[in-house]
Design an enzyme around this catalytic site. Structure first.
Site, PDB file in Angstrom:
ATOM      1  N   CYS A  79       0.833  -1.215   0.000  1.00  0.00           N
ATOM      2  CA  CYS A  79       0.000   0.000   0.000  1.00  0.00           C
ATOM      3  C   CYS A  79       0.859   1.252   0.000  1.00  0.00           C
ATOM      4  O   CYS A  79       0.502   2.258  -0.639  1.00  0.00           O
ATOM      5  CB  CYS A  79      -0.906   0.029   1.229  1.00  0.00           C
TER       6      CYS A  79
HETATM    7  C1  BEZ Z   1       0.459  -4.505   1.849  1.00  0.00           C
HETATM    8  O1  BEZ Z   1      -0.228  -3.574   1.464  1.00  0.00           O
HETATM    9  O2  BEZ Z   1       1.671  -4.468   1.790  1.00  0.00           O
HETATM   10  C2  BEZ Z   1      -0.187  -5.744   2.406  1.00  0.00           C
HETATM   11  C3  BEZ Z   1      -1.388  -5.634   3.065  1.00  0.00           C
HETATM   12  C4  BEZ Z   1      -1.948  -6.771   3.596  1.00  0.00           C
HETATM   13  C5  BEZ Z   1      -1.303  -7.996   3.436  1.00  0.00           C
HETATM   14  C6  BEZ Z   1      -0.112  -8.076   2.744  1.00  0.00           C
HETATM   15  C7  BEZ Z   1       0.461  -6.929   2.219  1.00  0.00           C
END
Ligand code: BEZ
Length: 208
Positions: free
Chosen positions: A46
């Site tokens: 994200c």
């Molecule tokens: C991420 O956005 O990096 C993420 C969010 C939830 C699980 C795995 C990765």
């Protein structure tokens, strides 16, 4: 959980964001909109997505598309996370991020998928037309970051085909030939796109 489908009206809401409280419809005005959900603050994928989105803002602006992100964390967390995003992605986050700790917006849009997680939103994208109807819904697994070039490509297609009986073929990119909708007769097609190529009776190509 909401069961929104293509063509449904995007639900309006009022929410706290990193740019103050806003109502979705007021924020969008007559523009197109892209709402994208993030599983949680301070997550690696994200963080890269929001940095990329900030760098793509001029390209969304050019297409008259207003950007807005959401995650279920609170506003203080969002403000702290934005500092990290700006630092690590060398950007300035330049669109609102909705704080949705009680999951009101997430539930309104069906972003909670209990089989994936009961705590976090899924990684979804909603493209909203000026008529406030949903033009695209996409959901990615948490482990896969979005491709913002693809989102711009879809917006180009949506905007090109919104008011004309045209459609865009596989892997189409802005500027390439498009297909004439099967609902247009050959006679009409020849009047409107005189240089169209009839590859098959059902496959007619033209410059846009
Ligand atoms: C991420 O956005 O990096 C993420 C969010 C939830 C699980 C795995 C990765």
């Amino acid at each position: 959980m909401a069961d929104l489908k293509l063509g449904d009206v995007a639900p309006d809401f009022t929410a706290d964001t990193t740019e103050g409280q806003l109502s979705l419809y007021e924020y969008l005005g007559d523009s197109w909109g892209i709402l994208f959900s993030h599983p949680a603050d301070f997550t690696p994928v994200c963080t890269t997505e929001l940095g990329t989105a900030a760098k793509y803002k001029p390209q969304f602006d050019k297409r008259n598309v207003k950007m807005i992100a959401i995650s279920v964390d609170g506003i203080d967390s969002h403000h702290e996370w934005v500092k990290d995003i700006n630092e690590t992605q060398q950007c300035t986050v330049n669109f609102p991020i909705i704080a949705d700790p009680d999951k009101t917006v997430a539930n309104l849009y069906g972003m909670m998928h209990p089989n994936a997680s009961d705590k976090a939103t899924v990684r979804s994208v909603y493209i909203i037309g000026p008529d406030k109807k949903l033009k695209l819904l996409l959901t990615y697994p948490a482990s896969t970051g979005r491709n913002f070039d693809e989102l711009l490509r879809v917006i180009d297609s949506l905007q090109l085909t919104a008011n004309q009986q045209l459609a865009t073929p596989a892997n189409w990119k802005h500027g390439e030939r498009v297909v004439i909708s099967p609902s247009v007769s050959d006679e009409d097609a020849d009047k409107r796109w005189p240089n169209n190529e009839k590859v098959k009776p059902y496959l007619r190509l033209t410059e846009a």
